[in-house]
Structures are given as structure tokens and as C-alpha cells.
Design an enzyme around this catalytic site. Structure first.
Site, PDB file in Angstrom:
ATOM      1  N   SER A 239       0.842  -1.194   0.000  1.00 44.46           N
ATOM      2  CA  SER A 239       0.000   0.000   0.000  1.00 44.46           C
ATOM      3  C   SER A 239       0.873   1.238   0.000  1.00 44.46           C
ATOM      4  CB  SER A 239      -0.924  -0.011   1.224  1.00 44.46           C
ATOM      5  OG  SER A 239      -0.407   0.842   2.220  1.00 44.46           O
ATOM      6  N   LYS A 240       0.344   2.301  -0.593  1.00 46.28           N
ATOM      7  CA  LYS A 240       1.191   3.489  -0.709  1.00 46.28           C
ATOM      8  C   LYS A 240       1.436   4.147   0.635  1.00 46.28           C
ATOM      9  CE  LYS A 240      -2.470   6.467  -2.468  1.00 46.28           C
ATOM     10  NZ  LYS A 240      -2.978   7.105  -3.660  1.00 46.28           N
ATOM     11  N   ARG A 241       0.598   3.840   1.612  1.00 44.08           N
ATOM     12  CA  ARG A 241       0.840   4.417   2.938  1.00 44.08           C
ATOM     13  C   ARG A 241       1.963   3.679   3.664  1.00 44.08           C
ATOM     14  NH1 ARG A 241      -3.985   5.160   1.681  1.00 44.08           N
ATOM     15  NH2 ARG A 241      -4.562   3.007   2.092  1.00 44.08           N
ATOM     16  N   ARG A 242       2.064   2.366   3.429  1.00 40.58           N
ATOM     17  CA  ARG A 242       3.011   1.532   4.181  1.00 40.58           C
ATOM     18  C   ARG A 242       4.308   1.288   3.432  1.00 40.58           C
ATOM     19  NH1 ARG A 242      -1.191  -2.216   5.858  1.00 40.58           N
ATOM     20  NH2 ARG A 242      -1.080  -3.037   3.744  1.00 40.58           N
TER      21      ARG A 242
END
Ligand code: GLU
Length: 474
Positions: A239-242
Site C-alpha cells: 500500500s502506498k501508505r506503508r
């Protein structure tokens, strides 16, 4: 179905940096188009006005070109922009309404939820199915899901059956008349005569609904293929957040596009031979959707770096030097254009080439050659200099280097002899010299580096290092 012209598509939403998972999907589509002489359609699904930015679209086009999917190739068609086809989406919805397979409903989202809660059955309960509502403000158009089972034939996942009873009458047009993703996506695929929908597994739950739409619109559904999700080390979906997911970022860190492409292709698929490192031409020759694995694919950064190192080492020296250009001439390198010496760089390049996995490792490895005051890794410096003999050894080295022949073998023999006096093997004897001259504990081979740096500069740095030891805080 097999006599349909082969038309694949890649349909990204331009809502952020180009994700490695998107790149893998694009490459799978591209490889098939090339192998079987089909067409790869790029369709930008830009209907989410709040999240779309034109620069993301350009970013996708640039990143695709970087991984070898060029808009000027004969197999490439587009880009098309979904937002330009809103009229067609609405017209298709209108046809479905007129045919009785879609109906209007005036319940608000809250009312739908309240009814679901009261009945204990999740989702929309078909409240307006037989109410015969005409279109009107705030009324959504819903698809009338028929009874039965929907079987999706998926090249990767096999036959997947969905009970229609578990699929609610989904929305085609919002209350303001705008088309929903499911509808727009299908109408565009039909209009663009797409024969194969190869996309991320997260869309599999949409597929029975979309297949019903294809059929309701009188078209023969495409061949489906849902490619496995990419997961990180904790087996969580990338994920782009992680996670680091942007192709642009990998490019900026000095991954070669060939290495990234080869690695991405192996996420869910493996070439036939005994190595996974294979040129694009063999990939195109071999890649088949039927061979794609459906379990989640681990996006292994270490393995990607290993691939990249191999690709870097496989470059001819002049190619390597050229490929390094953006990383040694960029605006963010610590030296300026006058300090950079291309002759010195060419001389050190072969020694750097074998030692790196990413091109952004080049600058910190060679900065000492271009900067009089190269950055010093203070912790490493202090640790190395704290060794019992380090300063005594450096003092002797300075003495000896003043008169040594300035070539690789003489410098090596000189240091070996000094090291012997301290009962230090060559590797240990090199450590204080390296950190004194380069500011670091790792780098290209020492003696080659000293030869390039020259006697005067080497001696200046060795003396400065001794001074630095004396002035360093305890
Ligand atoms: N626009 C969708 C996405 O970016 C792709 C839909 C599809 O490939 O069918 O996830």
C-alpha cells in the site's frame, strides 16, 4: 471468442504515483499484446474528479514509456480518457432502463442502510424493483440482478462461481445522473472492443456484476484474468501508505528499467529455464496468462536489488557510465559541475559497477574523488581511529607515502609492510587509511582510489585526519 481481434487494455486511475502493481499489470498486458500481435489500449479512468490530477496522467505515460511501453509503438493505442465518454455511459444506462434490466430508486444511502439493519440482511434489498419509478433528481439507477449463478472464466483463477443472491442490485447512475465506475468501465471496454481484461485481483468481486452488464448490453464478455496481489514482507497488501510503491521512486533510486521489468514479470510468473533473470524478448516469447500463479506475490526488495545488481554488472562499461550520468550530474549531488571530473569517474567506474545494487549508491562511493572536504562518517571515523594502532599507523603511512612510487602495487606493498609491523593483516591496516581519505569505511578498492586521488591530496587528507582525531571530542 478466439476469433475476436486481440485487444487488451490497461485502465489506471490517475490518482497518485504509478504503483508497481499497476506496472506489473501493464507489463502482463503488454507482453501478451506483443507475443500475439494484439493491441494494448491505454485508457485513463479519470472520472473521480476530486482525486485526479493531470500530472498523474503524465506520470503514468512517462512511467509506462520508461518500462518500455511506448505510446508510439504500433501495438499501443490511446491514451483515451474515460471522462470524455460520459455521454456514452449514460446512454448505455438509459438503454438498460428502457429494457427493464435497470430501475430507479429514490432511497437515500441512509435509508438503504436503515432497511438493511432492520432486516438483518446487508446490502440493498431491492425495495424499488417493482415500483416503476421514472428518473428524477436524487434517484439512482440500479441494475436488476437476475436470479441464478454467475460463472466467471478466469485464465488465472479458473472458474469462479458467484451466487447472484449475494449480489445486490448495484448502482449504475448516481442520484445526480453521473455514471458509476462499474458501468463506465464496462461501456468503455465494449466500445473499445476489448477482448481480454487483465487486471488486479482486487477487481475480481466486481467481475460478476460487470459480466452481467456486458451481457445485458448485448456484448460477449471478454476473457478475464485477475493477477495476484502484491504483498510486503508482513504478507500485507502493498500500500502506498506503508510501502514504497511508486515506480518513479524506484527509478529515482537507480533501479534500471530492465531489471524492474524483469522482476515485476516474475511476481506471479516464472520463465521456464533455471534462472529468472531473462531478457524481455524471452519473456515476450514465453509469457502466458495460463501460467500465472494466483497466490499473493511477495514484492521482495532484496530480490529486486539483487536483480538490479545483476543488470548493472551486465552493462558494458560505457553503458554503465552513461547510465550513471543522471546520478553523478544531477542537481542534488554534493559536488558542482567543475568539481566533477569525468576522466576520474570513468577510471573508477568499473570498480564501482561491481559493488553496487542501485545507481544512487554511486555518488556516496565516489564523492571523495571530487570533493576536497568529502563528508566524513563521524561514527565510523571515530570507531576506526579508536583502534590501538590507528594513529601510529597513519603517521607511518604518511611518512612512507611521501616517497613511495605512486602506483597500485607499490602502495599496496608499502601498506602491507607497515601493517606487518603492527601485526595487522592488510584489510585491517587499510581501514584507517580508507576512512581518513574517503570519510567512509566502504567504497571502491583503496589503492586504485589513492592512485586516482594522487599523492598530494592523499597526504593532505591523511594529515587532516590525524588533526581530526586530535580535535575530535572525547
Ligand atoms: N481504473 C481501475 C483501477 O485503476 C482499473 C479497472 C480495470 O482494470 O478494470 O483500479
Amino acid at each position: 471468442m478466439s476469433d475476436r481481434p486481440l485487444r487488451l487494455r490497461f485502465a489506471p486511475s490517475p490518482t497518485g504515483f504509478f504503483h508497481v502493481g499497476g506496472a506489473r499489470t501493464a507489463l502482463y498486458n503488454w507482453a501478451i499484446a506483443l507475443r500475439l500481435g494484439g493491441t494494448f489500449v491505454l485508457r485513463i479512468e479519470d472520472t473521480d474528479e476530486a482525486r485526479n490530477q493531470p500530472e498523474w496522467t503524465q506520470g503514468i505515460i512517462d512511467a509506462l514509456a520508461w518500462i518500455g511501453i511506448h505510446a508510439d509503438d504500433d501495438h499501443f493505442e490511446g491514451p483515451y480518457f474515460q471522462s470524455s465518454y460520459a455521454d456514452q455511459h449514460v446512454a448505455a444506462a438509459q438503454r438498460l432502463f428502457e429494457a427493464g434490466v435497470a430501475y430507479y430508486c429514490d432511497l437515500s444511502g441512509d435509508e438503504v442502510q436503515a432497511r438493511a439493519k432492520a432486516s438483518g440482511t446487508p446490502g440493498y434489498d431491492g425495495y424499488s424493483r417493482d415500483r416503476g419509478l421514472e428518473p428524477g433528481p436524487g434517484r439512482v439507477l440500479r441494475f436488476r440482478v437476475p436470479e441464478g449463478t454467475t460463472v466467471v472464466h478466469d485464465l488465472v483463477r479458473g472458474e469462479v462461481s458467484f451466487e447472484n443472491a449475494n449480489i445486490e442490485d448495484f448502482v449504475l447512475l448516481r442520484g445526480n445522473g453521473s455514471p458509476m465506475f462499474l458501468l463506465a468501465n464496462v461501456v468503455d471496454d465494449i466500445t473499445m472492443q476489448i477482448s481480454h481484461v487483465v487486471r488486479a485481483e482486487e477487481h475480481l468481486p466486481n467481475t460478476p456484476k460487470q459480466q452481467m452488464l456486458w451481457q445485458a448490453l448485448g456484448a460477449e464478455p471478454p476473457v478475464w484474468a485477475h493477477v495476484p496481489v502484491l504483498v510486503n514482507e508482513q504478507r500485507k497488501k502493498l500500500s502506498k501508505r506503508r510501502d514504497k510503491v511508486a515506480v518513479e521512486q524506484y527509478r529515482g533510486e537507480g533501479y534500471l528499467s530492465d531489471a524492474l521489468v524483469n522482476y515485476l514479470m516474475t511476481l506471479g510468473w516464472a520463465p521456464g529455464g533455471d534462472t529468472e533473470i531473462v531478457p524481455w524478448s524471452s519473456i515476450v516469447g514465453e509469457f502466458r496468462l495460463e501460467d500465472v500463479n494466483h497466490s499473493p506475490a511477495f514484492f521482495d526488495l532484496k530480490k529486486l536489488a539483487a536483480f538490479n545488481g545483476e543488470y548493472i554488472r551486465a552493462l558494458a562499461l560505457d553503458e554503465f557510465i552513461e547510465t550513471c550520468a543522471p546520478f553523478v550530474l544531477a542537481s542534488d549531488v554534493p559536488w558542482n559541475a567543475e568539481q566533477f571530473n569525468p576522466v576520474v569517474f570513468s577510471a573508477i567506474a568499473p570498480l564501482v559497477q561491481t559493488r553496487i545494487a542501485r545507481l544512487d549508491e554511486v555518488a556516496p562511493m565516489v564523492d571523495f574523488l571530487f570533493l576536497a572536504d568529502a563528508p566524513i562518517d563521524e561514527a565510523a571515523f571515530a570507531k576506526t581511529m579508536a583502534g590501538p594502532n590507528s594513529t601510529a599507523l597513519l603517521t607511518e603511512v604518511i611518512d612512507a607515502f611521501e616517497s613511495a612510487e605512486w602506483d597500485h602495487d607499490s602502495l599496496k606493498e608499502t601498506l602491507e609492510a607497515i601493517g606487518d609491523g603492527f601485526q595487522l593483516k592488510l584489510g585491517k591496516a587499510q581501514a584507517p587509511v580508507r576512512v581518513a581519505v574517503t570519510g567512509r569505511t566502504v567504497g571502491p578498492p583503496l589503492f586504485e582510489s589513492l592512485v586516482l586521488l594522487g599523492r598530494d591530496e592523499t597526504l593532505r587528507r591523511l594529515r587532516a585526519a590525524l588533526g581530526h582525531v586530535r580535535t575530535a571530542p572525547e
